[in-house]
Design an enzyme around this catalytic site. Structure first.
Site, PDB file in Angstrom:
ATOM      1  N   GLY A 266       0.811  -1.220   0.000  1.00  0.00           N
ATOM      2  CA  GLY A 266       0.000   0.000   0.000  1.00  0.00           C
ATOM      3  C   GLY A 266       0.837   1.260   0.000  1.00  0.00           C
ATOM      4  N   GLY A 268       2.180   4.947   1.622  1.00  0.00           N
ATOM      5  CA  GLY A 268       2.563   5.488   2.916  1.00  0.00           C
ATOM      6  C   GLY A 268       3.893   4.963   3.432  1.00  0.00           C
ATOM      7  N   GLU A 291       0.100  -1.383  -6.984  1.00  0.00           N
ATOM      8  CA  GLU A 291      -0.520  -0.187  -7.487  1.00  0.00           C
ATOM      9  C   GLU A 291       0.592   0.832  -7.647  1.00  0.00           C
ATOM     10  OE1 GLU A 291      -4.450   0.566  -5.222  1.00  0.00           O
ATOM     11  OE2 GLU A 291      -3.007   2.098  -4.741  1.00  0.00           O
ATOM     12  N   ASN A 381      -7.695   9.673   3.899  1.00  0.00           N
ATOM     13  CA  ASN A 381      -7.384   9.718   2.469  1.00  0.00           C
ATOM     14  C   ASN A 381      -8.475   9.049   1.633  1.00  0.00           C
ATOM     15  OD1 ASN A 381      -4.863  10.838   3.157  1.00  0.00           O
ATOM     16  ND2 ASN A 381      -3.966   8.815   3.399  1.00  0.00           N
ATOM     17  N   GLY A 385      -6.784   1.340  -3.058  1.00  0.00           N
ATOM     18  CA  GLY A 385      -6.875  -0.017  -3.599  1.00  0.00           C
ATOM     19  C   GLY A 385      -6.900  -1.073  -2.518  1.00  0.00           C
TER      20      GLY A 385
HETATM   21  C1  LIG Z   1      -3.864   4.623   6.902  1.00  0.00           C
HETATM   22  C2  LIG Z   1      -2.808   5.563   6.298  1.00  0.00           C
HETATM   23  C3  LIG Z   1      -3.269   6.993   6.444  1.00  0.00           C
HETATM   24  C4  LIG Z   1      -1.481   5.351   7.042  1.00  0.00           C
HETATM   25  O1  LIG Z   1      -0.487   6.125   6.461  1.00  0.00           O
HETATM   26  P1  LIG Z   1       1.067   5.984   6.898  1.00  0.00           P
HETATM   27  O2  LIG Z   1       1.793   7.135   6.337  1.00  0.00           O
HETATM   28  O3  LIG Z   1       1.593   4.653   6.544  1.00  0.00           O
HETATM   29  O4  LIG Z   1       0.958   5.918   8.483  1.00  0.00           O
HETATM   30  P2  LIG Z   1       1.225   6.863   9.708  1.00  0.00           P
HETATM   31  O5  LIG Z   1       1.423   5.932  10.855  1.00  0.00           O
HETATM   32  O6  LIG Z   1       2.264   7.859   9.389  1.00  0.00           O
HETATM   33  O7  LIG Z   1      -0.188   7.592   9.938  1.00  0.00           O
HETATM   34  C5  LIG Z   1      -0.612   8.712   9.231  1.00  0.00           C
HETATM   35  C6  LIG Z   1      -1.357   9.624  10.178  1.00  0.00           C
HETATM   36  O8  LIG Z   1      -2.525   8.975  10.742  1.00  0.00           O
HETATM   37  C7  LIG Z   1      -2.493   9.043  12.162  1.00  0.00           C
HETATM   38  N1  LIG Z   1      -3.120   7.859  12.715  1.00  0.00           N
HETATM   39  C8  LIG Z   1      -2.652   6.597  12.686  1.00  0.00           C
HETATM   40  N2  LIG Z   1      -3.508   5.771  13.297  1.00  0.00           N
HETATM   41  C9  LIG Z   1      -4.546   6.523  13.716  1.00  0.00           C
HETATM   42  C10 LIG Z   1      -5.759   6.231  14.409  1.00  0.00           C
HETATM   43  N3  LIG Z   1      -6.051   4.970  14.750  1.00  0.00           N
HETATM   44  N4  LIG Z   1      -6.607   7.227  14.690  1.00  0.00           N
HETATM   45  C11 LIG Z   1      -6.310   8.486  14.325  1.00  0.00           C
HETATM   46  N5  LIG Z   1      -5.181   8.830  13.657  1.00  0.00           N
HETATM   47  C12 LIG Z   1      -4.308   7.845  13.362  1.00  0.00           C
HETATM   48  C13 LIG Z   1      -1.020   9.136  12.481  1.00  0.00           C
HETATM   49  O9  LIG Z   1      -0.827   9.654  13.763  1.00  0.00           O
HETATM   50  C14 LIG Z   1      -0.526  10.052  11.391  1.00  0.00           C
HETATM   51  O10 LIG Z   1      -0.937  11.358  11.731  1.00  0.00           O
HETATM   52  P3  LIG Z   1      -0.059  12.634  11.343  1.00  0.00           P
HETATM   53  O11 LIG Z   1      -0.080  12.674   9.826  1.00  0.00           O
HETATM   54  O12 LIG Z   1      -0.825  13.749  11.979  1.00  0.00           O
HETATM   55  O13 LIG Z   1       1.287  12.361  11.918  1.00  0.00           O
HETATM   56  C15 LIG Z   1      -2.572   5.237   4.790  1.00  0.00           C
HETATM   57  O14 LIG Z   1      -1.973   3.987   4.671  1.00  0.00           O
HETATM   58  C16 LIG Z   1      -3.871   5.215   4.014  1.00  0.00           C
HETATM   59  O15 LIG Z   1      -4.409   6.244   3.617  1.00  0.00           O
HETATM   60  N6  LIG Z   1      -4.449   4.017   3.780  1.00  0.00           N
HETATM   61  C17 LIG Z   1      -5.702   3.870   3.098  1.00  0.00           C
HETATM   62  C18 LIG Z   1      -5.531   3.654   1.614  1.00  0.00           C
HETATM   63  C19 LIG Z   1      -4.755   2.421   1.343  1.00  0.00           C
HETATM   64  O16 LIG Z   1      -4.656   1.504   2.124  1.00  0.00           O
HETATM   65  N7  LIG Z   1      -4.164   2.343   0.180  1.00  0.00           N
HETATM   66  C20 LIG Z   1      -3.379   1.149  -0.146  1.00  0.00           C
HETATM   67  C21 LIG Z   1      -3.620   0.676  -1.443  1.00  0.00           C
HETATM   68  S1  LIG Z   1      -3.436   2.115  -2.386  1.00  0.00           S
END
Ligand SMILES: CC(C)(COP(=O)(O)OP(=O)(O)OC[C@H]1O[C@@H](n2cnc3c(N)ncnc32)[C@H](O)[C@@H]1OP(=O)(O)O)[C@@H](O)C(=O)NCCC(=O)NCCS
Ligand SMILES: CC(C)(COP(=O)(O)OP(=O)(O)OC[C@H]1O[C@@H](n2cnc3c(N)ncnc32)[C@H](O)[C@@H]1OP(=O)(O)O)[C@@H](O)C(=O)NCCC(=O)NCCS
Lengths: 505, 505
Positions: A266, A268, A291, A381, A385
C-alpha cells in the site's frame, strides 16, 4: 525546447493544436466534469489545473474532478483553497482538501480504485467533458504515451468528450514502451484478461483515441512532486521483521514457494518501510504486482531482489526521483505500468494469488479494519486499492504501529469506528508487537491473538476488560454495544484512549 | 433397488466398496475434519452424518465440519444437538445450530462462499480426512456425478484423504450431464477461467478423483429437504415492483439492455419473492448466474422468461421439488450447476457484469449493510455469497422490508451493528417504501435518499434527528458515536427501537 517538444509530438496532424494552459482553462466551464491524470502524486496534469485555479479567482467556477488517485504539485490543495471542486473521486491525500471535505465544503466519493473505470463505462457518473492527461510523447499515429502513472487516464480519454494533453518535457521520454494499456470493453461482452504472469504484456504502449477529440496540447516542464513518506525507523523495521518471520514460516511449511508470491504494498511510510525490510532478508526472485511503486521497490530492483514489478504509478522521494526517472532505461525489462483497473483487478489479484500488505488506521479485536475515517467520522485519504487487494489476495496482511499520537490512540480497539475491510477479508495483522494469523479462526479465537500479539501492552488489560464484559453477553461476536465506541469518545473528550485507572500509571 | 443402484454405479472397480452408513461412520474418529456435500439444503450427504450423530451418543466425538453452505435433512440440527461439531464453516442456517454458536458451544467461521475452496487449496484449514458427497451416479470411469448441488464437493473430494460417496436413489439420475465441474488449479499457475457467457460449459460432468481414495459407497434413498421459504406476499410484491421500476428506468436511459444483465438472487423468502415479481414484468430473455436457484427461477423458466440459469444448487419448496427434480430433463439445455467457487467467482461476476440482489438484516443511513449479526452480536446464518456478488457485480442491490418484528425493529438504522458490506460496495437499497440509488453519491448525499425512500415512516423523524445531531459534528460521515447503537440497545432493553416520544403515537 522547441526542438524537444517536436521530437515528442510526432503526430504531424496535431502540430497546430498547441495551446497555452490559459486557453485550455478558458474552455472549462462551471458545472463541467474533468478527468485528470495522476496517481499518488505521479503523472498528474499540472499546468491546466493550476490555470483553472487562477481562473476561478476571477469567476464562479465549480467542477467535478475525477482522478486516478491523489494528485501532486499541490493541485489538490490549490483546488481546495480556491473552492473549485464540487465533487471529487476516487481518492485524495491532501491536508487542505481533507479539511474541506470534513467541513462539508466539498463532496468526496471514496471508491475502490478498480471500480471508477467500471462506473464510467456504465455511465453511472457524470459524463466527462474534458480528460486532461499528462504525456511524455505522442506517437506518429496519435497514441498518447503517459508519464509516471497510468491511473484512470485511458478510460478518461476514451470516454471524455474532449481531451487535453499536457506534454511534459520534464518527464523522461524513455518512459515510452513502459506502459501496457488494456481496455476491458463492456461487461458481458468482454474476454478474460489474458494476464497470467506478472510480466505479461497484454496491451498497447499508449492510449489511442480518436484524434479529433484531442482539442489542445499544452507543453509543460514541471517535474512530479516527490513523495512525502518518511524513511524507515526502528519500529517499522521491527514490524518488517515480524512480517518476514511470518512469511518465512509459510515457506517452511510449504504454503508458499521460496520466492513467495507476487507482492502488493500500500501507500505510505509504513508500507514502504515494510517492503524495505525485504532488502536484508533471504528472499530473492521476488515479483511485485502492485498499485504504486515506492522507493523500496527500486532499492529491491537495484539489489537484484525483485525480478519484475508491475504497477500503475511510480512515486518516489526527492533523492530517488531524479535517480530513477532519468535512468528508467535500466529497468526497461523489469517494469510495466498499467491502468489502475488492471493493477487492481480482482480477476488478476485472485488468479496470481497476491500477498497484499496495507496500512490501516485501526483494527478491532475481531479483525475488522478501518482504513479511512479518523475517529469514525473524518476522512483521512480514502480506501484506495486496499479493498481491491485485500478481498482477493492469497494473503491479506495489514501492518500498523500498535499506537498513534504518542500512545494516546490505540490502533487496536474494541470496535472499529468505521469498517472498510470486514473480518471475512483480513488474514494477518502485524504491529511492532508481533503478528496475529487469523486465517480459519472463529471470531472468539481471534481475540486473544490480536490482543497478545498486536496490541500495545498499555492497552492490553483494557482490551481484555472490554472483551470479558462482552463475552458475558454471548453471541458469535460478543460486544457491549453501549461501550463499543467508548475509547473513541474518551479520546475526543480527554485526549487519550487510556481508561482513567491507567492514566496515572 | 438392487438393480437401480447397479445402473447407477457403473464403475465395476467400485462394486465391492458398498458399505452401510454405520460402517462409514465407524471410520470417523474424534478430531477429524469432514467435507460434506450440501448447499442450502440441496444435495447434502444425509446417511453418514446421521449415523455419525447416532455414534456420538455412545462415545465422545467432535469433528470439524466443512460444507458448501447450509445442510438440509435436519443434519445441522442433529449435529448441533449431539454436540458433535467442533468447528463449522462456511455457512449454516439452522436454528439449533445458530443457538449453539451464539452460546459459544461450537465455533463457526463465517466465510465468503467463494473463499473456502481457495483456503483449502492453500492448506490453510485443517486437512480434510473424509469427503462425504452425495451422488446420483458413478460413471464407468469412476467419475462422481453430484446430485442437486455442487457446492464445495469437488474441492473436498480432490483434497480429502478419503472419499465416501452417498449414492442417493431418491435423486433423479437425469441430473447427469447438468453439472459443469472446473478446477482452477494453484494460484500463480492457473489460466483465466474460460467462461464468458452464462451458458458456457467449461468443465466436466462430474468429479474425477483417484478411485483408490473412494473408501466406501453408501446407497441411500432419501429426498432433499424442501426449502423453508414463505410465498410472496403483498409487501414483497411491492418491493419487487420498486426494483422492477428501477431496472426499467436503467433500460430506458440506455444503461442496461432490454434483457437486463445476468441476475443473481440471494437466499430466503424476500429474494425469491423479488425474482417472482419478474414473472409479470415485460422483461424476457433473462439470464441467471446465481448461487442457489429457488422456486421463482423455475417459474420463470417455465414461463419462457429465463433463457438460461447457471447456479450451484437447486433448493425448492415441497410442491416445486417433486415437479422439478423428476422433470429435470425439461431444463436440460437451460441449466448448469457449477462449484460454488465458480458460481461466486469475482472474475466471472465482474466479467459478466451481474445484477445482484441480496437481503440484509439492516442497512444504515450511509449505505453500510449488516447481513449476518442480529443486534451486532448473534449470528443469523452467515454472509454466504452476498459479499462475493455485491463487491463485483455491475449493480449491487439489497432488498429488505423496512421494519421487522412488527415494527419494533427498523431495518434502517443510524449505524449498522455489524458491517458485512461497506458503503463502497452497495449500489441500490430497496424496501416496500421505495428505492435509493446510491451510485456516485457522497455519504451525505445518500442520507436523505435512504431515509425518504427506504425507511419506514415511523422511523423517519427519528433517523433525521440522529443525522442532524451528527451533522453538527461534521466529517465525511457524520456520527454521534455515543448514540450510534442506541437503537439497538433500546430494543434490547425495551423491546422496541422506537424512541420514547414516538411510542405513544
Ligand atoms: C492509513 C494511512 C493513512 C497510514 O499512512 P502511513 O503514512 O503509513 O501511516 P502513519 O502511521 O504515518 O499515519 C498517518 C497519520 O494517521 C495518524 N493515525 C494513525 N492511526 C490513527 C488512528 N487509529 N486514529 C487516528 N489517527 C491515526 C497518524 O498519527 C498520522 O498522523 P499525522 O499525519 O498527523 O502524523 C494510509 O496507509 C492510508 O491512507 N491508507 C488507506 C488507503 C490504502 O490503504 N491504500 C493502499 C492501497 S493504495
Ligand atoms: C438476512 C436474511 C436472514 C433474511 O432472510 P429472509 O428469509 O429473506 O428474510 P426475513 O425478513 O424473513 O427475515 C428472517 C428473520 O430475520 C429477522 N430480522 C429481519 N431483520 C432483522 C433485523 N434488522 N434485526 C433483527 N432481526 C431481523 C426477521 O424478523 C425474521 O425473523 P424470524 O425468522 O424470527 O421471523 C437472509 O437473507 C440471509 O441470511 N442473508 C445473508 C446471506 C446472504 O445474503 N446470502 C445471499 C447469497 S447466498
Amino acid at each position: 525546447m522547441e526542438q524537444t517538444y517536436k521530437q515528442r509530438l510526432r503526430d504531424k496532424r496535431l502540430e497546430d493544436r498547441i495551446i497555452s494552459e490559459e486557453t485550455a482553462a478558458s474552455w472549462i466551464k462551471d458545472g463541467m466534469t474533468l478527468g485528470l491524470s495522476g496517481f499518488t502524486r505521479a503523472g498528474d496534469a499540472k499546468a491546466v489545473p493550476s490555470a483553472l485555479v487562477e481562473k476561478a479567482k476571477e469567476e464562479h467556477l465549480k467542477v467535478n474532478v475525477y482522478t486516478g488517485a491523489s494528485l501532486g504539485s499541490d493541485i489538490d490543495r490549490l483546488m481546495a483553497e480556491a473552492g473549485v471542486v464540487n465533487k471529487r473521486l476516487p481518492f485524495q491525500a491532501d491536508k487542505t482538501m481533507r479539511n474541506e471535505i470534513n467541513q462539508g465544503d466539498m463532496l468526496f466519493v471514496d471508491q475502490h480504485l478498480s471500480h471508477t473505470a467500471e462506473a464510467i463505462r456504465q455511465d453511472v457518473l457524470n459524463p466527462i467533458d474534458y480528460a486532461i492527461v499528462e504525456a511524455v510523447s505522442i506517437t506518429e499515429d496519435g497514441m498518447i504515451i503517459p508519464s509516471t502513472s497510468v491511473g484512470n487516464s485511458s478510460i478518461f480519454a476514451e470516454k471524455a468528450e474532449n481531451v487535453i494533453v499536457e506534454l511534459n518535457l520534464a518527464q523522461s521520454d524513455a518512459f515510452e514502451s513502459l506502459h501496457d494499456i488494456y481496455e476491458l470493453g463492456a461487461q458481458g461482452k468482454r474476454q478474460p484478461i489474458p494476464l497470467t504472469q506478472v510480466d505479461d504484456r497484454i496491451g498497447t504502449i499508449g492510449i489511442q483515441v480518436d484524434i479529433e477529440k484531442i482539442k489542445g496540447i499544452v507543453i509543460t516542464n514541471q517535474p512530479d512532486s516527490p513523495s512525502t513518506i518518511v524513511p524507515p525507523d526502528e519500529e517499522t523495521a521491527t514490524m518488517a521483521n515480524h512480517l518476514i518471520d511470518f512469511l518465512r514460516k509459510e515457506v517452511e511449511i510449504g504454503r508458499l514457494p521460496e520466492n513467495l508470491a507476487p507482492l502488493q504494498s500500500g501507500i505510505g511510510s509504513v508500507a514502504n518501510a515494510v517492503f524495505h525490510g525485504l532488502l536484508d532478508s533471504e528472499f530473492t526472485d521476488l515479483e511485485v504486482y502492485s498499485e504504486v511503486l515506492q522507493d523500496a521497490v527500486f532499492d529491491l530492483l537495484d539489489a537484484g531482489k525483485i525480478k519484475f514489478a508491475s504497477g500503475c504509478s511510480i512515486t518516489l522521494s526527492e533523492d530517488k526521483l531524479e535517480e530513477v526517472y532519468w535512468n528508467i532505461d535500466r529497468y526497461r525489462d523489469q517494469l510495466l505500468l498499467r491502468p489502475q483497473e488492471i493493477s487492481n483487478h480482482p480477476e488478476i489479484i485472485r488468479r496470481l494469488g497476491l500477498i497484499s500488505i496495507n496500512t490501516p488506521l485501526e483494527v478491532d479485536i475481531y479483525g475488522n479494519v478501518n482504513s479511512t475515517h479518523v475517529l469514525g467520522t473524518k476522512m483521512m485519504n480514502g480506501i484506495g486499492g486496499s479493498g481491491d487487494f485485500t478481498r482477493n489476495s492469497r494473503l491479506a496482511i495489514f501492518v500498523t504501529k500498535s499506537i498513534a499520537k504518542n500512545g494516546d490512540i490505540s490502533s487496536v480497539v474494541p470496535f472499529v469506528s468505521h469498517v472498510d475491510h470486514t473480518e471475512h477479508d483480513v488474514d494477518v495483522i502485524v504491529t511492532e508487537q508481533g503478528y496475529a494469523d487469523l486465517r480459519g479462526l472463529a471470531p472468539k479465537e481471534r481475540v486473544p491473538l490480536i490482543i497478545e500479539n498486536c496490541a500495545h501492552p498499555t492497552y492490553r488489560d483494557q482490551l481484555y476488560a472490554y472483551y470479558e464484559d462482552a463475552w458475558e453477553k454471548g453471541g458469535q461476536t460478543p460486544h457491549v454495544l453501549e461501550k463499543a465506541f467508548e475509547w473513541h469518545t474518551r479520546f475526543k473528550e480527554t485526549g487519550t484512549m487510556k481508561a482513567a485507572a491507567l492514566q496515572h500509571s
